[in-house]
Design a protein around this motif. Sequence first.
Motif, PDB file in Angstrom:
ATOM      1  N   ILE A 406       2.567   0.669  -6.239  1.00 13.44           N
ATOM      2  CA  ILE A 406       2.030   1.945  -5.546  1.00 13.44           C
ATOM      3  C   ILE A 406       0.617   2.067  -6.019  1.00 13.44           C
ATOM      4  CG2 ILE A 406       2.421   4.377  -5.398  1.00 13.44           C
ATOM      5  CD1 ILE A 406       5.342   4.059  -5.639  1.00 13.44           C
ATOM      6  N   ILE A 407       0.374   1.972  -7.375  1.00 18.75           N
ATOM      7  CA  ILE A 407      -1.099   2.206  -7.980  1.00 18.75           C
ATOM      8  C   ILE A 407      -1.889   1.223  -7.331  1.00 18.75           C
ATOM      9  CG2 ILE A 407      -2.478   2.008 -10.101  1.00 18.75           C
ATOM     10  CD1 ILE A 407       0.217   2.671 -11.517  1.00 18.75           C
ATOM     11  N   GLY A 408      -1.548  -0.072  -6.912  1.00 17.00           N
ATOM     12  CA  GLY A 408      -2.412  -1.096  -6.151  1.00 17.00           C
ATOM     13  C   GLY A 408      -2.912  -0.560  -5.013  1.00 17.00           C
ATOM     14  N   SER A 409      -2.260  -0.047  -4.130  1.00 16.10           N
ATOM     15  CA  SER A 409      -2.600   0.550  -3.027  1.00 16.10           C
ATOM     16  C   SER A 409      -3.696   1.613  -3.006  1.00 16.10           C
ATOM     17  CB  SER A 409      -1.246   1.253  -2.024  1.00 16.10           C
ATOM     18  OG  SER A 409      -0.344   0.299  -1.927  1.00 16.10           O
ATOM     19  N   ILE A 410      -3.394   2.392  -4.120  1.00 19.44           N
ATOM     20  CA  ILE A 410      -4.559   3.572  -4.159  1.00 19.44           C
ATOM     21  C   ILE A 410      -5.849   2.870  -4.661  1.00 19.44           C
ATOM     22  CG2 ILE A 410      -5.182   5.563  -5.588  1.00 19.44           C
ATOM     23  CD1 ILE A 410      -1.890   5.982  -5.794  1.00 19.44           C
ATOM     24  N   PHE A 430      -8.726  -8.829  -5.600  1.00 22.61           N
ATOM     25  CA  PHE A 430      -7.316  -8.652  -5.952  1.00 22.61           C
ATOM     26  C   PHE A 430      -6.487  -9.846  -5.735  1.00 22.61           C
ATOM     27  CE2 PHE A 430      -8.447  -4.094  -4.848  1.00 22.61           C
ATOM     28  CZ  PHE A 430      -8.076  -3.503  -6.174  1.00 22.61           C
ATOM     29  N   THR A 431      -6.786 -10.784  -4.946  1.00 20.74           N
ATOM     30  CA  THR A 431      -6.188 -11.973  -4.756  1.00 20.74           C
ATOM     31  C   THR A 431      -6.072 -12.812  -5.857  1.00 20.74           C
ATOM     32  OG1 THR A 431      -6.212 -11.810  -2.204  1.00 20.74           O
ATOM     33  CG2 THR A 431      -5.636 -13.790  -3.186  1.00 20.74           C
ATOM     34  N   LEU A 459       0.672  -5.062  -8.875  1.00 19.50           N
ATOM     35  CA  LEU A 459      -0.388  -4.079  -8.433  1.00 19.50           C
ATOM     36  C   LEU A 459      -1.317  -4.724  -7.875  1.00 19.50           C
ATOM     37  CD1 LEU A 459      -2.040  -1.623 -11.035  1.00 19.50           C
ATOM     38  CD2 LEU A 459      -3.399  -3.019  -9.286  1.00 19.50           C
ATOM     39  N   PHE A 460      -1.770  -6.119  -8.100  1.00 16.57           N
ATOM     40  CA  PHE A 460      -2.941  -6.747  -7.512  1.00 16.57           C
ATOM     41  C   PHE A 460      -2.261  -7.168  -6.304  1.00 16.57           C
ATOM     42  CE2 PHE A 460      -5.042  -6.025 -11.209  1.00 16.57           C
ATOM     43  CZ  PHE A 460      -6.562  -6.685 -11.072  1.00 16.57           C
ATOM     44  N   GLN A 461      -1.141  -7.817  -5.889  1.00 20.42           N
ATOM     45  CA  GLN A 461      -0.568  -8.260  -4.699  1.00 20.42           C
ATOM     46  C   GLN A 461      -0.566  -7.315  -3.818  1.00 20.42           C
ATOM     47  OE1 GLN A 461       3.326 -10.116  -5.730  1.00 20.42           O
ATOM     48  NE2 GLN A 461       2.322 -11.476  -6.945  1.00 20.42           N
ATOM     49  N   ASN A 462      -0.191  -5.902  -4.019  1.00 15.51           N
ATOM     50  CA  ASN A 462       0.139  -4.790  -3.215  1.00 15.51           C
ATOM     51  C   ASN A 462      -1.300  -4.443  -2.716  1.00 15.51           C
ATOM     52  OD1 ASN A 462       2.327  -3.145  -1.821  1.00 15.51           O
ATOM     53  ND2 ASN A 462       0.973  -1.518  -2.547  1.00 15.51           N
ATOM     54  N   ALA A 463      -2.211  -4.562  -3.653  1.00 19.02           N
ATOM     55  CA  ALA A 463      -3.698  -4.056  -3.375  1.00 19.02           C
ATOM     56  C   ALA A 463      -4.319  -5.284  -2.075  1.00 19.02           C
ATOM     57  CB  ALA A 463      -4.430  -4.071  -4.517  1.00 19.02           C
TER      58      ALA A 463
END
Length: 543
Positions: A406-410, A430-431, A459-463
């Motif tokens: 969730i933090i990653g999306s933000i 992020f990747t 976090l990084f994957q979701n981002a």
Amino acid sequence: MTASVTSQPSRDDAEKLPVTKGDASSGYDESLESRAAREGIDAVYLAKVQVINRALADCGFGRYQWQLFFSAGFGWFADNIWLQAIAIVMPAIANEQGFRPYPGIRMATFALYMGLIPGAFWWGMTADVWGRRLAWNSTLFIGAVFGLAVGASPNFYVLCVLLALCGFGTGGNLPVDGALFLEFIPNSYNYLLTLLSVWWAVGQVVASLICWAFLAKYSCDATRIGIDGYQCTRENNSGWRYSMYTLGALMLFLWAIRFFVLPMHESPKYLIATGRDDEAVRVIQAIAKSNKREVQLTTDDLRHAAEPYFRKEGDGAQKPSGFSTLQLIKLSFKEWNTDQFKTLFCTPRLAWSTSLLIFIYGALGLAYPMYNAFLSGFLTSKGAESGDTSIDYVYGGYTYQAACGIIGSIAAAILVQWGRGGRKFAMAFFTVGSGAFLFGLTASRTQVQVNALTCMAALFQNAFYGVLYAYAPEVFPGTARGTGDALVSTASRVTGLFAPIIAVYSPAADSPNGPVYTAAAIFVATGFSMMALPIESRGRDAL
């Protein structure tokens, strides 16, 4: 089709075609004609879409867009909730009589992908032919109904069939929902498309919590199987079934909210692409009313903007209306051709962009499920090293790392607006970062290290997924946006199909670190390739 928006001229052709109406005094703009050729779209469509974009800016980002943010988010939520749930409950299913033991049970994920692949392709492509609303109103419902039925599976073969049908519905969510959200928001708010991925992370958290609760209480004791005739049966191993029933009911509830409470208008950009200008104007006026704004837009405004670029008599005519649903479907089949595919490759820049996006989606589509498919085994192995083999250790790890997503999306929504970087840099950062944390994960020894590194990786994957699934709809031309999303999403699903095959048949499954190393290497290599994308979509109008 009235305005030839699916016949895409090359740049040279655009310069040669005669303009039968319009001159400098009538609004003809040579730069618009050149841009249309560069973007692979018709000048008539581009002229109209610029008017629509201005009207959307006048509508602002208000009540209608916030409702759409939630209802579009349900699709992202659904996509991840089923992928995570199946991965989590597979060990419990494998213990039960009538189902394949490990590692054969992993072919259930293969069955899910066998539905996701045609689902992504079908719903994405039909969005350009029959409109966005059909997929919007169907995908959640189909996925929910068959996902609910999965809980009643009497054996492995029925389980696989139901998972494939669930996947067919679920597969259409990401290709359609993000693109549709983009087509309803002012261009200055395009970065919020990245924030939609927060629903993907929420889906993972919800799946983890629900499955964790039911599996912990209603699973058989795998350590006793075969001792004194003890067997794992439907009666003493109902936790995974309760999980499927609960998730299916939840998705039916979200579909009902989407369909009855937060109904969606057809995309105005799709409507002008099919010559239905009157309907597009009505949609804009409805959005303005919902947002308590006043927008002065008429059909004549669209026609006057496009008139200098008409190629033949009748280009400005409205598409007939008043057909029944069956008649509209028959009409759509007559217009089903390869023009949408040609659009995606009609200029060198578009061809390179589309091809590289297909590669990127395909590479990440293999790496992500490869890591997540082995995550339960990896966590179990790490738990054994530290002396903790409890179910709470494994599913607690799932939940912690899901919450970090969730933090990653933000973070992604913030970084894509960074002036010096933009979308491409955010994706690459992020990747590559995700791969770096996975490399570190293989060297972890303590529970704290494992939880910290899996959280950072999530976090990084979701981002990067949030940025990627926002970037692609932004760079695809509006007349072929659904088809473009269908192609890249299908590539992701096709490569993801190999993750369960590797899990069952590859020697990599013998080592908990092997799949993690492989996924990490793919993430790093793919991250660097993102910088070669030819288009930076930050600050660019969505066409």
